[in-house]
Design a protein around this motif. Structure first.
Motif, PDB file in Angstrom:
ATOM      1  N   GLU A 135       0.779  -1.182   0.089  1.00 50.25           N
ATOM      2  CA  GLU A 135      -0.130  -0.097  -0.101  1.00 50.25           C
ATOM      3  C   GLU A 135       0.697   1.022  -0.001  1.00 50.25           C
ATOM      4  N   SER A 136       1.966   1.235   0.490  1.00 51.95           N
ATOM      5  CA  SER A 136       2.585   2.585   0.573  1.00 51.95           C
ATOM      6  C   SER A 136       4.469   1.806   0.391  1.00 51.95           C
ATOM      7  N   VAL A 137       5.204   2.943   0.304  1.00 49.58           N
ATOM      8  CA  VAL A 137       6.722   2.561   0.052  1.00 49.58           C
ATOM      9  C   VAL A 137       7.321   1.897   1.504  1.00 49.58           C
ATOM     10  N   SER A 138       6.876   1.815   2.534  1.00 52.00           N
ATOM     11  CA  SER A 138       7.042   1.405   3.876  1.00 52.00           C
ATOM     12  C   SER A 138       7.113   0.171   3.954  1.00 52.00           C
ATOM     13  N   VAL A 139       8.198  -0.473   4.538  1.00 54.50           N
ATOM     14  CA  VAL A 139       8.327  -2.089   4.408  1.00 54.50           C
ATOM     15  C   VAL A 139       7.364  -2.662   5.469  1.00 54.50           C
ATOM     16  N   ARG A 140       6.822  -1.790   6.071  1.00 58.34           N
ATOM     17  CA  ARG A 140       5.750  -2.216   7.161  1.00 58.34           C
ATOM     18  C   ARG A 140       4.172  -2.138   6.593  1.00 58.34           C
ATOM     19  N   SER A 141       4.202  -1.691   5.360  1.00 64.15           N
ATOM     20  CA  SER A 141       2.740  -1.424   4.801  1.00 64.15           C
ATOM     21  C   SER A 141       2.057  -2.685   4.588  1.00 64.15           C
ATOM     22  N   GLN A 142       0.856  -2.899   4.426  1.00 56.40           N
ATOM     23  CA  GLN A 142       0.115  -3.973   4.113  1.00 56.40           C
ATOM     24  C   GLN A 142       0.253  -4.485   2.834  1.00 56.40           C
ATOM     25  N   VAL A 185      15.587  -6.941  -2.777  1.00 55.13           N
ATOM     26  CA  VAL A 185      16.507  -6.360  -4.087  1.00 55.13           C
ATOM     27  C   VAL A 185      15.976  -5.420  -4.881  1.00 55.13           C
ATOM     28  N   SER A 186      14.991  -4.951  -4.561  1.00 52.98           N
ATOM     29  CA  SER A 186      14.399  -3.810  -5.491  1.00 52.98           C
ATOM     30  C   SER A 186      13.217  -3.049  -4.646  1.00 52.98           C
ATOM     31  N   PHE A 187      13.492  -1.858  -4.301  1.00 52.23           N
ATOM     32  CA  PHE A 187      12.447  -1.321  -3.556  1.00 52.23           C
ATOM     33  C   PHE A 187      11.494  -0.312  -4.702  1.00 52.23           C
ATOM     34  N   PRO A 188      10.392   0.542  -4.415  1.00 46.65           N
ATOM     35  CA  PRO A 188       9.680   1.289  -5.181  1.00 46.65           C
ATOM     36  C   PRO A 188      10.475   2.177  -5.474  1.00 46.65           C
ATOM     37  N   SER A 189      10.541   2.735  -6.828  1.00 40.91           N
ATOM     38  CA  SER A 189      11.259   4.048  -7.375  1.00 40.91           C
ATOM     39  C   SER A 189      10.488   5.216  -6.721  1.00 40.91           C
ATOM     40  N   PRO A 190      11.444   6.236  -6.764  1.00 43.58           N
ATOM     41  CA  PRO A 190      10.964   7.426  -6.101  1.00 43.58           C
ATOM     42  C   PRO A 190       9.684   7.879  -7.057  1.00 43.58           C
ATOM     43  N   ALA A 214       5.025   9.371  -6.290  1.00 42.25           N
ATOM     44  CA  ALA A 214       4.266  10.499  -6.896  1.00 42.25           C
ATOM     45  C   ALA A 214       2.954   9.941  -7.329  1.00 42.25           C
ATOM     46  N   ILE A 215       2.803   8.891  -7.232  1.00 41.82           N
ATOM     47  CA  ILE A 215       1.225   8.271  -7.556  1.00 41.82           C
ATOM     48  C   ILE A 215       0.514   8.507  -6.562  1.00 41.82           C
ATOM     49  N   THR A 264      -4.826   1.384  -7.037  1.00 40.88           N
ATOM     50  CA  THR A 264      -5.952   0.294  -6.695  1.00 40.88           C
ATOM     51  C   THR A 264      -5.668  -1.044  -7.107  1.00 40.88           C
ATOM     52  N   ILE A 265      -4.703  -1.234  -8.156  1.00 37.63           N
ATOM     53  CA  ILE A 265      -4.218  -2.349  -8.773  1.00 37.63           C
ATOM     54  C   ILE A 265      -2.822  -2.675  -8.502  1.00 37.63           C
ATOM     55  N   LEU A 266      -1.941  -1.871  -8.570  1.00 34.24           N
ATOM     56  CA  LEU A 266      -0.833  -2.212  -8.620  1.00 34.24           C
ATOM     57  C   LEU A 266      -0.041  -1.945  -7.249  1.00 34.24           C
ATOM     58  N   GLY A 267      -0.194  -0.909  -6.593  1.00 32.66           N
ATOM     59  CA  GLY A 267       0.471  -0.812  -5.261  1.00 32.66           C
ATOM     60  C   GLY A 267       1.973  -0.450  -5.566  1.00 32.66           C
ATOM     61  N   TYR A 268       2.832  -0.526  -4.445  1.00 30.99           N
ATOM     62  CA  TYR A 268       4.215  -0.144  -4.677  1.00 30.99           C
ATOM     63  C   TYR A 268       4.884  -1.533  -4.671  1.00 30.99           C
ATOM     64  N   GLU A 269       5.611  -1.708  -5.683  1.00 35.07           N
ATOM     65  CA  GLU A 269       6.216  -2.999  -5.989  1.00 35.07           C
ATOM     66  C   GLU A 269       7.561  -3.199  -5.173  1.00 35.07           C
ATOM     67  N   PHE A 270       7.754  -4.411  -4.501  1.00 37.43           N
ATOM     68  CA  PHE A 270       9.139  -4.743  -3.735  1.00 37.43           C
ATOM     69  C   PHE A 270       9.568  -6.174  -4.472  1.00 37.43           C
ATOM     70  N   ILE A 271      10.792  -6.454  -4.850  1.00 37.63           N
ATOM     71  CA  ILE A 271      11.138  -7.611  -5.331  1.00 37.63           C
ATOM     72  C   ILE A 271      11.981  -8.100  -4.189  1.00 37.63           C
ATOM     73  N   LEU A 272      11.687  -9.393  -3.755  1.00 37.56           N
ATOM     74  CA  LEU A 272      12.625  -9.959  -2.712  1.00 37.56           C
ATOM     75  C   LEU A 272      13.173 -11.215  -3.369  1.00 37.56           C
ATOM     76  N   GLU A 273      14.297 -11.730  -2.736  1.00 35.70           N
ATOM     77  CA  GLU A 273      14.981 -12.974  -3.166  1.00 35.70           C
ATOM     78  C   GLU A 273      15.204 -13.961  -1.845  1.00 35.70           C
ATOM     79  N   LYS A 274      15.349 -15.101  -2.135  1.00 38.26           N
ATOM     80  CA  LYS A 274      15.466 -16.291  -1.187  1.00 38.26           C
ATOM     81  C   LYS A 274      16.369 -17.187  -1.839  1.00 38.26           C
ATOM     82  N   LEU A 275      17.572 -17.612  -1.393  1.00 37.61           N
ATOM     83  CA  LEU A 275      18.550 -18.651  -1.828  1.00 37.61           C
ATOM     84  C   LEU A 275      18.027 -19.927  -1.022  1.00 37.61           C
ATOM     85  N   GLU A 276      17.605 -20.940  -1.838  1.00 43.46           N
ATOM     86  CA  GLU A 276      17.481 -22.098  -1.313  1.00 43.46           C
ATOM     87  C   GLU A 276      18.093 -23.155  -1.997  1.00 43.46           C
ATOM     88  N   GLN A 277      17.980 -24.378  -1.375  1.00 42.52           N
ATOM     89  CA  GLN A 277      18.543 -25.542  -2.070  1.00 42.52           C
ATOM     90  C   GLN A 277      17.426 -26.507  -2.815  1.00 42.52           C
TER      91      GLN A 277
END
Length: 92
Positions: A13-20, A60-65, A69-70, A76-89
């Motif tokens: 919902e926002s650029v905060s890592v604690r947002s929903q 690995v990627s935070f929402p761009s500045p 401004a949106i 309503t559809i996209l939100g603020y995109e964070f991309i995360l990674e996890k290395l696993e066997q």
């Protein structure tokens, strides 16, 4: 066993890592995997990006500045995109 990168796209919902979280897509590093895309209304494994980080995912990627401004009406559809990674066997 080989170490592979899993990718988790979280829409918040926002650029905060604690947002929903409002949507997500999980990309698994295996042949013929089907991307799991979960829309709003589904019980996500994490309520926020912060919860995913606690579970071992790395951002690995935070929402761009520019995304900051949106207006809320545009999110309503996209939100603020964070991309995360996890290395696993994985079995090779």
């Amino acid at each position: 066993m080989g170490l592979r990168q899993r990718l988790l796209y979280l829409q918040a919902e926002s650029v905060s890592v604690r947002s929903q979280i409002i949507a997500m897509a999980l990309h698994e590093p295996v042949p013929d995997s089907v991307t799991q895309i979960e829309p709003t209304g589904i019980n996500f494994p994490y309520a926020s990006v912060h919860e995913a980080v606690i579970d071992g995912w790395r951002v690995v990627s935070f929402p761009s500045p520019k995304e900051s401004a949106i207006t809320d009406d545009d999110l309503t559809i996209l939100g603020y995109e964070f991309i995360l990674e996890k290395l696993e066997q994985f079995d090779d």
